[in-house]
Design an enzyme around this catalytic site. Structure first.
Site, PDB file in Angstrom:
ATOM      1  N   GLY A  51      58.680  46.321  26.525  1.00  0.00           N
ATOM      2  CA  GLY A  51      57.606  46.950  25.474  1.00  0.00           C
ATOM      3  C   GLY A  51      58.605  47.102  24.500  1.00  0.00           C
ATOM      4  N   TYR A 107      29.518  28.011  45.270  1.00  0.00           N
ATOM      5  CA  TYR A 107      29.794  27.438  45.360  1.00  0.00           C
ATOM      6  C   TYR A 107      29.186  25.451  45.804  1.00  0.00           C
ATOM      7  CZ  TYR A 107      34.286  27.477  43.588  1.00  0.00           C
ATOM      8  OH  TYR A 107      35.303  28.345  42.833  1.00  0.00           O
ATOM      9  N   ALA A 160      59.456  47.190  33.268  1.00  0.00           N
ATOM     10  CA  ALA A 160      60.641  45.697  32.873  1.00  0.00           C
ATOM     11  C   ALA A 160      61.688  46.384  33.304  1.00  0.00           C
ATOM     12  CB  ALA A 160      60.398  45.661  31.234  1.00  0.00           C
ATOM     13  N   GLN A 217      45.645  39.632  36.539  1.00  0.00           N
ATOM     14  CA  GLN A 217      46.511  39.651  35.422  1.00  0.00           C
ATOM     15  C   GLN A 217      46.910  37.735  35.510  1.00  0.00           C
ATOM     16  OE1 GLN A 217      47.442  43.666  33.915  1.00  0.00           O
ATOM     17  NE2 GLN A 217      48.095  42.440  32.529  1.00  0.00           N
ATOM     18  N   ARG A 272      33.781  28.505  55.698  1.00  0.00           N
ATOM     19  CA  ARG A 272      33.891  30.335  54.805  1.00  0.00           C
ATOM     20  C   ARG A 272      32.143  30.381  54.578  1.00  0.00           C
ATOM     21  NH1 ARG A 272      37.109  31.308  50.584  1.00  0.00           N
ATOM     22  NH2 ARG A 272      36.848  33.882  50.071  1.00  0.00           N
ATOM     23  N   ARG A 296      26.863  39.574  39.162  1.00  0.00           N
ATOM     24  CA  ARG A 296      27.790  40.204  37.816  1.00  0.00           C
ATOM     25  C   ARG A 296      27.928  42.027  38.327  1.00  0.00           C
ATOM     26  NH1 ARG A 296      29.157  39.688  33.447  1.00  0.00           N
ATOM     27  NH2 ARG A 296      29.947  38.075  35.487  1.00  0.00           N
ATOM     28  N   HIS A 327      30.524  33.434  42.142  1.00  0.00           N
ATOM     29  CA  HIS A 327      31.240  33.548  40.861  1.00  0.00           C
ATOM     30  C   HIS A 327      30.222  33.734  39.747  1.00  0.00           C
ATOM     31  CE1 HIS A 327      34.696  32.280  42.735  1.00  0.00           C
ATOM     32  NE2 HIS A 327      34.337  31.232  42.957  1.00  0.00           N
ATOM     33  N   GLU A 352      30.796  32.054  47.815  1.00  0.00           N
ATOM     34  CA  GLU A 352      31.362  32.134  46.688  1.00  0.00           C
ATOM     35  C   GLU A 352      30.184  31.077  45.959  1.00  0.00           C
ATOM     36  OE1 GLU A 352      35.087  34.529  47.657  1.00  0.00           O
ATOM     37  OE2 GLU A 352      33.194  32.202  49.120  1.00  0.00           O
TER      38      GLU A 352
END
Length: 672
Positions: free
Chosen positions: A649, A167, A385, A340, A215, A256, A253, A165
C-alpha cells in the site's frame, strides 16, 4: 501417533492403493494453454512431492465444441499426448499419481459452436447452444471416450469425467435444461442415459486397472434440478457402469448460492456426501471448503466420506499433506477462499495463482533460493507486504529485522478478519505469526522506525501501508468516523448509518454493521437458511426460500461514481457481496456529491449540477472514501540519500490489495 489418522490412512481401489485420503481437486490454472509443458509438469510435480495421494488436472476438452473457451487444451493430436506425457512422467518421478479431468462444457462453452441437450441459453454465456441430434450425441460420447483412451496413452493414472457444476452431462440430467422428448429426455431413466453410457464406454476403453472418477452433482442449486432420489439412482448406475469413485460436485456455476467463497462455512456440504455414501459401495469423495487437516480429519472420522477433495488449498501450499504428516500443520499456508488470484484470474483469462502463495503456478519462474551474499535487511511495516518480504528474505538466508508501530502483526488484515464471512483471515495472520517466529526474523513491534535506526542495514524495505483518505466533507455536527474506528471497536455505530464510499471496504463495513449476532459462516444451518439452501430430498435442486436475519442497523451505502455500487468488486465474488447486502435491506446509491455532515445525517446532491438535495438520515457517517499511501518514512530516507524499496500500500494505495502486496513482497525478497 499422527493427529490425522483417518486422513493419512491408505485407500484401496483394488488395482491400486492410494497412500492417503487426500485428492487434489481439479483447477483450471491456464497453464496448459501457455504451451510451456515444463511449467505445467513442475506445477503438478511440486504437489506430488508434497504428498497428495492423487491429483486431478484442470478440465481437458474432449473436442473443440466442448472446450470452456476457444483454444481450450485437450488431447487432440499426437503432440498433445507427448506433451501430457511430460507431465505424467514428472509426476510419477516425484512419487505421485495424476488423473486427467475430461470436461465438456456444453452450453457453458464460451463460443458460438456450443452444444447441449436443448437450445436453452445459459445466463453466464452470450451464446445459445445447438440442440444435439442422435448423431451429435454419439459424437460427444465417442470424443469423451477417445479422450479417456488418450489420457491412458499419455500416462495418466485415471480420468475424472466431469458430470456436475452444470456442465454438459449435468445439463442432460435436469429439466432445467433438458427439454427433449426422445430417448435422451423426459423420464429420468432417459435423462441419465448419457452420463451412464459415457462411463460405461470409458471403462470399456481404458480397462479395469485404471481409475475412473465420476464427478456427480449432489445439489444443483438451480430450479428444476435433480431430486435426491435421482441423485442416488444416478450414483448407483454410474457405479454399475464401472466408476472407481464418486467425487462431489456442489451447485451449478449459474446458481445464486455461493459454494466455495470464503463466506461459505467450512465443509458446508458434507452432509450430502454422508447421505450418499451408504447408497453405494465405491468410495465417495467430499469437497467444497475443506481447507485444513483438522477439517478433513473430522469429515473422515465422522464417516461423511471415504476421501476429501481439496483444490485451492494446494495452490496455497503444495506441501499440505507432508506438513500435516510431519506434525507441522501450523506451517501450512492457508487457503482463505478469497478467489482473488485463482478463480478471478481464471475467468479473466489470466494464469491462476494464489494470494497467499504467489509461487503457485509460477514455480519455474519465481525461485526462492539461498542468497549468494546474505545481507542485513530492515523492513518497516508488518502488514501483508512486509510479512511476505520478511519471511522470503529470511528463508534465503538474509538477516531480517521487521519493525511495526502496532502491537501486533497483520496491518489491514487485522481489520479484514473482523468482517462476517472473512473469518479465514484469522488463520492467515496466525500463519504469518508462525512463519515469522520460525524464520528467525527479529520482530520489533511497538516500534516507530526512524531514518537513523535504519542506517546500518544493507537494504531497507518500506511496507508502511496506507492511511484512510479524508474526503474533506464539511462536518457541522453528528458523528463522522473512519472505517478503522468502526472495525477495531473504538466506535460503535448508531442504529442508522450512512457509508461514504462503496468500494471493497465500504461493502465490508456494511456487512459488519448489518450483521446481527454471530456470523452465519460459523454456523452452517444459519448460513443455509440465509441463502436458501434446502434439501434435495424435498425440493428439486435443493433450493428453499431464503430467510436472512433482520439487519442490526439500517445502512445506506453511497458512492460518487455514477454506476451500480459494487460493480468493481471481485469477478467471482462481487455478486455475493451485492446479494448479501440487498438481503439485509442496504440501500445503495451512486452518482452523489457529498455536501456536508450534520446532526441530521449526510447531505448529498446528484450530478455535476448538484441537483436534488437530499438528506440521508443517519446517526453515524462512516468514511470509507479510499486510502492514501503512507510514504513519509520512504520520503525521509530518499532525502537522506538512501534508496529504499517501497512495496504494498505504501507503493500503490488503490483499494486494499493484499494479492498485490504479498506478490510484491515475495518477488522483491526473492531477488535481493
Amino acid at each position: 501417533m499422527s493427529r490425522y489418522p483417518q486422513m493419512l490412512s491408505p485407500l484401496d481401489l483394488g488395482h491400486v492403493v492410494l497412500p492417503n485420503r487426500v485428492l487434489m481437486g481439479s483447477m483450471h490454472t491456464g497453464l496448459e494453454e501457455t504451451g510451456d509443458w515444463n511449467r505445467v509438469a513442475e506445477f503438478y510435480a511440486a504437489r506430488a512431492r508434497g504428498g497428495v495421494a492423487l491429483m486431478v488436472t484442470g478440465g481437458m476438452a474432449p473436442n473443440r465444441e466442448g472446450g470452456v473457451f476457444p483454444g481450450a487444451a485437450g488431447l487432440f493430436t499426437p503432440e498433445d499426448i507427448a506433451n501430457h506425457r511430460r507431465v505424467t512422467d514428472r509426476v510419477h518421478g516425484a512419487g505421485g499419481r495424476i488423473a486427467m479431468q475430461i470436461l465438456h462444457a456444453g452450453r457453458y462453452a464460451y463460443g458460438p459452436d456450443c452444444v447441449s441437450a436443448s437450445a436453452v441459453k445459459s445466463p453466464i454465456s452470450p451464446f445459445a447452444p445447438q440442440e444435439l441430434d442422435e448423431a451429435g450425441i454419439e459424437k460427444q460420447i465417442s470424443d469423451i471416450v477417445t479422450a479417456a483412451a488418450r489420457a491412458r496413452e499419455a500416462g495418466y493414472d485415471g480420468v475424472e469425467v466431469m458430470g456436475s457444476e452444470g456442465y454438459f452431462l449435468n445439463q442432460f440430467l435436469v429439466r432445467h435444461v433438458n427439454r427433449r422428448t426422445d430417448r435422451w429426455g423426459g423420464a429420468y431413466e432417459n435423462r441419465m442415459r448419457l452420463p451412464v453410457e459415457v462411463v460405461r464406454r470409458v471403462r470399456a476403453a481404458v480397462g479395469p486397472d485404471f481409475i475412473v472418477i465420476y464427478r456427480i452433482s449432489l445439489i444443483d442449486l438451480v430450479p428444476d434440478g435433480s431430486t435426491w432420489d435421482e441423485v442416488v439412482q444416478l450414483a448407483r448406475a454410474i457405479q454399475a457402469a464401472g466408476a472407481s469413485m464418486l467425487n462431489t460436485g456442489i451447485g451449478w456455476h449459474e446458481a445464486r448460492v455461493p459454494t466455495i467463497a470464503t463466506s461459505v462455512p467450512r465443509a458446508a456440504f458434507t452432509w450430502l456426501t454422508a447421505r450418499l455414501r451408504p447408497e453405494v459401495s465405491i468410495p465417495v469423495i467430499a469437497s467444497n471448503r475443506i481447507n485444513m487437516p483438522e477439517v478433513a480429519e473430522a469429515v473422515l472420522a465422522q464417516g461423511q466420506a471415504d476421501m476429501v477433495s481439496m483444490a485451492r488449498p494446494f495452490l496455497a501450499d503444495p506441501d499440505f499433506v507432508a506438513k500435516a504428516a510431519a506434525g507441522r500443520a501450523a506451517e501450512i499456508a492457508p487457503c482463505i477462499a478469497c478467489n482473488q488470484a485463482c478463480l478471478d484470474h481464471t475467468f479473466s483469462g489470466k494464469i491462476s495463482t494464489c494470494l497467499v502463495t504467489p509461487r503457485a503456478a509460477h514455480e519455474t519462474e519465481l525461485q526462492i533460493e539461498p542468497a549468494a551474499v546474505p545481507k542485513s535487511i530492515g523492513i518497516v511495516g508488518a502488514g501483508p507486504a512486509g510479512l511476505a518480504a520478511a519471511i522470503t528474505a529470511a528463508q534465503r538466508g538474509h538477516r531480517v529485522t521487521l519493525f511495526d508501530r502496532a502491537a501486533q502483526i497483520g496491518g489491514q488484515l487485522t481489520l479484514a478478519r473482523e468482517i462476517p464471512g472473512k473469518e479465514e483471515f484469522r488463520g492467515l495472520t496466525d500463519w504469518f505469526a508462525t512463519m515469522i517466529g520460525q524464520s528467525g526474523v527479529n520482530l520489533r513491534l511497538n516500534t516507530e522506525a526512524t531514518v537513523a535506526e535504519l542506517a546500518g542495514f544493507d537494504e531497507v524495505i518500506i511496507a508502511t501501508g496506507v492511511t484512510p483518505r479524508d474526503p474533506a466533507i464539511p462536518v457541522e455536527g453528528g458523528q463522522a468516523v473512519s472505517y478503522v474506528d468502526i472495525l477495531n471497536g473504538t466506535v460503535t455505530a448508531g442504529p442508522r448509518v450512512a457509508i461514504v464510499g462503496a468500494g471493497g471496504i465500504g461493502f465490508d463495513v456494511a456487512e459488519f454493521l448489518t450483521q446481527r449476532g454471530t456470523s452465519p459462516t460459523l454456523h452452517p444451518a444459519d448460513w443455509m437458511r440465509e441463502w436458501g439452501v434446502g434439501d434435495p430430498a424435498s425440493s428439486p435442486g435443493g433450493l428453499a426460500p431464503a430467510q436472512p436475519e433482520p439487519p442490526a442497523r439500517a445502512v445506506t451505502l453511497l458512492q460518487r461514481k455514477p454506476e451500480k455500487p459494487g460493480r468493481r468488486l471481485g469477478k467471482t465474488t462481487g455478486w455475493i457481496h451485492r446479494a448479501a447486502l440487498a438481503a439485509k435491506g442496504v440501500r445503495m446509491i451512486g452518482g452523489v456529491n457529498y455536501e456536508r455532515i450534520t446532526a441530521e445525517g449526510l447531505h448529498i446532491t446528484f450530478g455535476a449540477a448538484r441537483e436534488n438535495p437530499t438528506v440521508i438520515v443517519a446517526d453515524t457517517v462512516v468514511l470509507c472514501a479510499g486510502q492514501q499511501s503512507d510514504r513519509s518514512l520512504a520520503d525521509q530516507l530518499i532525502a537522506a540519500g538512501r534508496k529504499p524499496h517501497v512495496i504494498g500500500g505504501a507503493d500503490v494505495a488503490a483499494e486494499l490489495d493484499a494479492k498485490r502486496a504479498i506478490d510484491q513482497g515475495t518477488r522483491l525478497a526473492a531477488g535481493l
